[in-house]
Design an enzyme around this catalytic site. Structure first.
Site, PDB file in Angstrom:
ATOM      1  N   THR A   1      26.748  76.698  87.953  1.00 35.71           N
ATOM      2  CA  THR A   1      26.312  75.755  88.989  1.00 35.71           C
ATOM      3  C   THR A   1      27.331  75.718  90.121  1.00 35.71           C
ATOM      4  O   THR A   1      26.955  75.642  91.303  1.00 35.71           O
ATOM      5  CB  THR A   1      26.109  74.342  88.390  1.00 35.71           C
ATOM      6  OG1 THR A   1      25.259  74.450  87.260  1.00 35.71           O
ATOM      7  CG2 THR A   1      25.507  73.396  89.397  1.00 35.71           C
ATOM      8  N   GLY A   2      28.619  75.789  89.768  1.00 33.03           N
ATOM      9  CA  GLY A   2      29.668  75.799  90.800  1.00 33.03           C
ATOM     10  C   GLY A   2      29.445  76.902  91.813  1.00 33.03           C
ATOM     11  O   GLY A   2      29.575  76.698  93.019  1.00 33.03           O
TER      12      GLY A   2
ATOM     13  N   GLY B   1      31.219  70.442  86.580  1.00 31.80           N
ATOM     14  CA  GLY B   1      30.147  70.992  85.756  1.00 31.80           C
ATOM     15  C   GLY B   1      30.439  72.442  85.433  1.00 31.80           C
ATOM     16  O   GLY B   1      31.597  72.866  85.419  1.00 31.80           O
ATOM     17  N   SER B   2      29.373  73.209  85.230  1.00 32.65           N
ATOM     18  CA  SER B   2      29.555  74.576  84.748  1.00 32.65           C
ATOM     19  C   SER B   2      29.897  75.543  85.888  1.00 32.65           C
ATOM     20  O   SER B   2      29.620  75.267  87.062  1.00 32.65           O
ATOM     21  CB  SER B   2      28.276  75.038  84.055  1.00 32.65           C
ATOM     22  OG  SER B   2      27.234  75.082  84.999  1.00 32.65           O
TER      23      SER B   2
ATOM     24  N   CYS C   1      35.923  69.116  78.993  1.00 28.36           N
ATOM     25  CA  CYS C   1      36.314  70.328  79.727  1.00 28.36           C
ATOM     26  C   CYS C   1      37.653  70.847  79.236  1.00 28.36           C
ATOM     27  O   CYS C   1      37.795  72.028  78.934  1.00 28.36           O
ATOM     28  CB  CYS C   1      36.356  70.026  81.218  1.00 28.36           C
ATOM     29  SG  CYS C   1      37.300  68.564  81.625  1.00 28.36           S
TER      30      CYS C   1
ATOM     31  N   GLU D   1      35.462  71.346  89.811  1.00 32.09           N
ATOM     32  CA  GLU D   1      36.046  71.212  88.467  1.00 32.09           C
ATOM     33  C   GLU D   1      35.074  71.864  87.492  1.00 32.09           C
ATOM     34  O   GLU D   1      34.055  71.276  87.140  1.00 32.09           O
ATOM     35  CB  GLU D   1      36.246  69.727  88.105  1.00 32.09           C
ATOM     36  CG  GLU D   1      37.210  68.977  89.010  1.00 32.09           C
ATOM     37  CD  GLU D   1      38.668  69.254  88.690  1.00 32.09           C
ATOM     38  OE1 GLU D   1      38.958  70.104  87.821  1.00 32.09           O
ATOM     39  OE2 GLU D   1      39.535  68.639  89.321  1.00 32.09           O
TER      40      GLU D   1
HETATM   41  P1  NAD Z   1      25.962  71.736  84.742  1.00 32.45           P
HETATM   42  O1  NAD Z   1      26.612  72.635  85.733  1.00 32.45           O
HETATM   43  O2  NAD Z   1      24.775  72.209  84.019  1.00 32.45           O
HETATM   44  O3  NAD Z   1      25.502  70.376  85.454  1.00 32.45           O
HETATM   45  C1  NAD Z   1      26.409  69.554  86.162  1.00 32.45           C
HETATM   46  C2  NAD Z   1      25.658  68.805  87.242  1.00 32.45           C
HETATM   47  O4  NAD Z   1      25.211  69.741  88.243  1.00 32.45           O
HETATM   48  C3  NAD Z   1      24.423  68.072  86.761  1.00 32.45           C
HETATM   49  O5  NAD Z   1      24.362  66.815  87.416  1.00 32.45           O
HETATM   50  C4  NAD Z   1      23.281  68.982  87.227  1.00 32.45           C
HETATM   51  O6  NAD Z   1      22.066  68.320  87.431  1.00 32.45           O
HETATM   52  C5  NAD Z   1      23.849  69.482  88.532  1.00 32.45           C
HETATM   53  N1  NAD Z   1      23.236  70.718  89.040  1.00 32.45           N
HETATM   54  C6  NAD Z   1      22.603  71.713  88.355  1.00 32.45           C
HETATM   55  N2  NAD Z   1      22.212  72.708  89.195  1.00 32.45           N
HETATM   56  C7  NAD Z   1      22.617  72.329  90.440  1.00 32.45           C
HETATM   57  C8  NAD Z   1      22.539  72.939  91.729  1.00 32.45           C
HETATM   58  N3  NAD Z   1      21.970  74.140  91.918  1.00 32.45           N
HETATM   59  N4  NAD Z   1      23.099  72.292  92.769  1.00 32.45           N
HETATM   60  C9  NAD Z   1      23.726  71.105  92.604  1.00 32.45           C
HETATM   61  N5  NAD Z   1      23.808  70.468  91.406  1.00 32.45           N
HETATM   62  C10 NAD Z   1      23.267  71.072  90.341  1.00 32.45           C
HETATM   63  O7  NAD Z   1      27.128  71.268  83.761  1.00 32.45           O
HETATM   64  P2  NAD Z   1      27.011  70.337  82.451  1.00 32.45           P
HETATM   65  O8  NAD Z   1      26.365  71.126  81.366  1.00 32.45           O
HETATM   66  O9  NAD Z   1      26.433  69.015  82.829  1.00 32.45           O
HETATM   67  O10 NAD Z   1      28.548  70.086  82.115  1.00 32.45           O
HETATM   68  C11 NAD Z   1      29.262  70.843  81.201  1.00 32.45           C
HETATM   69  C12 NAD Z   1      30.220  71.761  81.921  1.00 32.45           C
HETATM   70  O11 NAD Z   1      31.070  70.991  82.784  1.00 32.45           O
HETATM   71  C13 NAD Z   1      31.156  72.486  80.992  1.00 32.45           C
HETATM   72  O12 NAD Z   1      31.321  73.821  81.417  1.00 32.45           O
HETATM   73  C14 NAD Z   1      32.467  71.725  81.154  1.00 32.45           C
HETATM   74  O13 NAD Z   1      33.625  72.440  80.806  1.00 32.45           O
HETATM   75  C15 NAD Z   1      32.425  71.379  82.595  1.00 32.45           C
HETATM   76  N6  NAD Z   1      33.315  70.247  82.898  1.00 32.45           N
HETATM   77  C16 NAD Z   1      34.420  70.479  83.661  1.00 32.45           C
HETATM   78  C17 NAD Z   1      35.302  69.432  83.906  1.00 32.45           C
HETATM   79  C18 NAD Z   1      36.535  69.626  84.738  1.00 32.45           C
HETATM   80  O14 NAD Z   1      37.167  68.631  85.108  1.00 32.45           O
HETATM   81  N7  NAD Z   1      36.918  70.847  85.055  1.00 32.45           N
HETATM   82  C19 NAD Z   1      35.049  68.172  83.369  1.00 32.45           C
HETATM   83  C20 NAD Z   1      33.904  67.992  82.595  1.00 32.45           C
HETATM   84  C21 NAD Z   1      33.039  69.049  82.376  1.00 32.45           C
END
Ligand code: NAD
Length: 469
Positions: free
Chosen positions: A225-226, A221-222, A277, A243
């Site tokens: 959040t990471g 994810g983003s 991503c 990731e």
């Molecule tokens: P996001 O971080 O908003 O959400 C990802 C997940 O995290 C969701 O399930 C969300 O509910 C959960 N989440 C949110 N807050 C949290 C917390 N405090 N604790 C635990 N979980 C929580 O990301 P998104 O908008 O769903 O995805 C898009 C992003 O993901 C982009 O930046 C994209 O580049 C990245 N991405 C990376 C890869 C990779 O392999 N590196 C692959 C796909 C997407």
């Protein structure tokens, strides 16, 4: 209206709350997705914990056979799942869309099924023998995003299960339904408790990743959040595979045949409407080649059919959600306001989160569309004069997931590839991932890798047996 459910210990769980999910192309309702409570998270972790010892005690061969059966279930239900992904996530059935996503799920299930990590003798002499064994970590918390909802969930679930862990998966709140359906289907061949789900917003993800009984976190994810998840893991000391987002640069080496590379560049940037991503998110082209590259990309963009992905003729669908739609629009508007050359292609339907395929020229580093991850169908094309400047630009951001070099020959491309700071540098292709090839980010794009033997190692803990001879 259909109501979808989470699965814990092999059983459907009725949720107290629900959210309605809508098709981003049409606005039609897909049904009600469950919203878990913190108690539900706790119940799912307890179920996963209970099942884990039993699952870890099954033989390696038994787990290989079970994972192979998961691949068969995915194959048998591939069209049903692909249609659900298109209706929920938006990517078209055709082209590199939802059928492609399900085929990827199958491949990323079959490959770990066929791999194993046997004990390894790491040292031996007359006096001693040391063997490294790979034990499962325990309960894995898997948190998935909305862009490739099924494929990324499979990347997290399958290696974990293959190595004897059990899983609690939380799909994105934007795309829960197809994932919950996939989990329901593959649970037919998994023992109860091996794969469990919870659903809901970040709060529920936070409850899961900070749960004291979690042994490993797989997060895609983003970056924002990471960072929160790293903090949450101080509660359980779980190692994390992170990731995160990318802002991949592609560099076209001076004199490269623009027509020959244009198809690869196009899909490198516009795969899943740019919501990938490892998509090309900034393209660096030498000033002498700039016009030819724009012309070659425009030729392709002009012919791209945009519309509801349930129609097999369409290759470009809507953005997945309003937040992302508004963000991409805002970045393109910002570029327009700054005098950039905004070239838009295709007729977008009036309904739905559709945006035209957009090329943005006359733009430079420092502008928002270049420096921020747009995650949408708008590609900035930056002119450069010296290759060294393009390399410095490519390396100039904290995001470092992927990068690519486009050239007429490998002799030109390879030395440049070695200078780029990214988890993967592709030559004459972009985002070309493979289930045997480790994939992960550098710098702010995360740490740890998925796929292949390295990916399997990431869901195990090393245990050494040291023998005095
Ligand atoms: P996001 O971080 O908003 O959400 C990802 C997940 O995290 C969701 O399930 C969300 O509910 C959960 N989440 C949110 N807050 C949290 C917390 N405090 N604790 C635990 N979980 C929580 O990301 P998104 O908008 O769903 O995805 C898009 C992003 O993901 C982009 O930046 C994209 O580049 C990245 N991405 C990376 C890869 C990779 O392999 N590196 C692959 C796909 C997407």
């Amino acid at each position: 209206m259909q109501t979808f459910t989470n699965l814990v210990n092999g059983k459907a769980v009725e949720a107290a709350d629900h959210q309605e999910i809508f098709n981003p192309a049409t606005g039609d309702s897909l049904g009600l997705a469950p919203l878990s409570s913190e108690q539900d998270v706790n119940d799912a972790v307890i179920a996963a914990r209970k099942a884990q010892k039993m699952w870890a005690n099954t033989s390696d061969q038994e787990r290989q056979e079970t994972v192979t059966r998961v691949a068969e279930i995915l194959q048998d239900n591939s069209e049903y799942l692909a249609q659900l992904v298109t209706r929920e996530q938006g990517k078209p059935l055709a082209g590199p869309g939802s059928r492609f996503e399900i085929q990827a799920c199958i491949g990323w299930t079959q490959v770990p099924a066929a791999l194993s990590l046997p004990p390894e003798t790491v040292y031996e002499d007359e006096e001693r023998k040391d063997t490294l064994h790979r034990a499962p970590l325990g309960v894995v918390a898997a948190i998935a995003p909305w862009n490739w909802p099924l494929m990324i969930a499979i990347w997290q679930i399958i290696p974990a299960i293959r190595m004897g862990n059990t899983v609690v998966l939380k799909p994105s709140e934007y795309t829960p339904i197809a994932t919950l359906e996939m989990v329901r289907l593959i649970n037919q061949v998994l023992p109860p408790g091996v794969l469990n789900t919870v659903s809901g917003e970040g709060r529920i993800g936070a409850a899961l990743t900070s749960h004291p009984d979690i042994d490993k976190i797989m997060f895609t994810g983003s970056e924002a959040t990471g960072r929160r998840i790293i903090e949450a893991s101080s509660r359980n000391l779980a190692p994390i595979t992170l990731e995160l987002g990318g802002n991949d640069a592609a560099i076209v080496v001076p004199g490269t045949d623009a027509k020959a590379i244009s198809e690869g560049l196009f899909w490198g940037a516009f795969l899943n409407m740019g919501q990938t991503c490892a998509c090309i998110k900034r393209l660096y082209v030498h000033e002498n080649d700039y016009d030819q590259v724009i012309a070659a990309l425009s030729d392709i963009a002009r012919k791209m059919p945009i519309g509801d992905g349930m129609n097999d003729a369409n290759l470009i669908g809507p953005l997945q959600n309003e937040m992302q739609y508004k963000k991409v629009k805002e970045l393109v508007d910002d570029a327009r306001t700054n005098g950039c050359d905004v070239m838009e292609f295709g007729d977008t339907p009036e309904k739905g989160y559709f945006l035209p395929v957009t090329l943005v020229g006359n733009i430079s580093d420092g502008q928002r569309l270049v420096d921020e991850e747009q995650f949408g169908p708008a590609l900035p094309i930056v002119r450069y004069r010296n290759l060294d400047d393009a390399i410095a630009s490519a390396n100039g951001l904290s995001a470092a997931l992927g990068a690519s070099i486009w050239a007429n020959s490998l002799e030109e491309a390879e030395p440049i590839a070695l200078m780029l700071e990214a988890g993967t540098v592709w030559i004459n292709q972009h985002g070309a991932i493979h289930p045997m090839v480790p994939f992960g980010g550098n710098k702010a794009s995360g740490y740890g890798v998925e796929f292949g033997l390295e990916g399997l190692k990431a869901v195990t803990q090393p245990r050494v047996i040291s023998i005095k001879k």
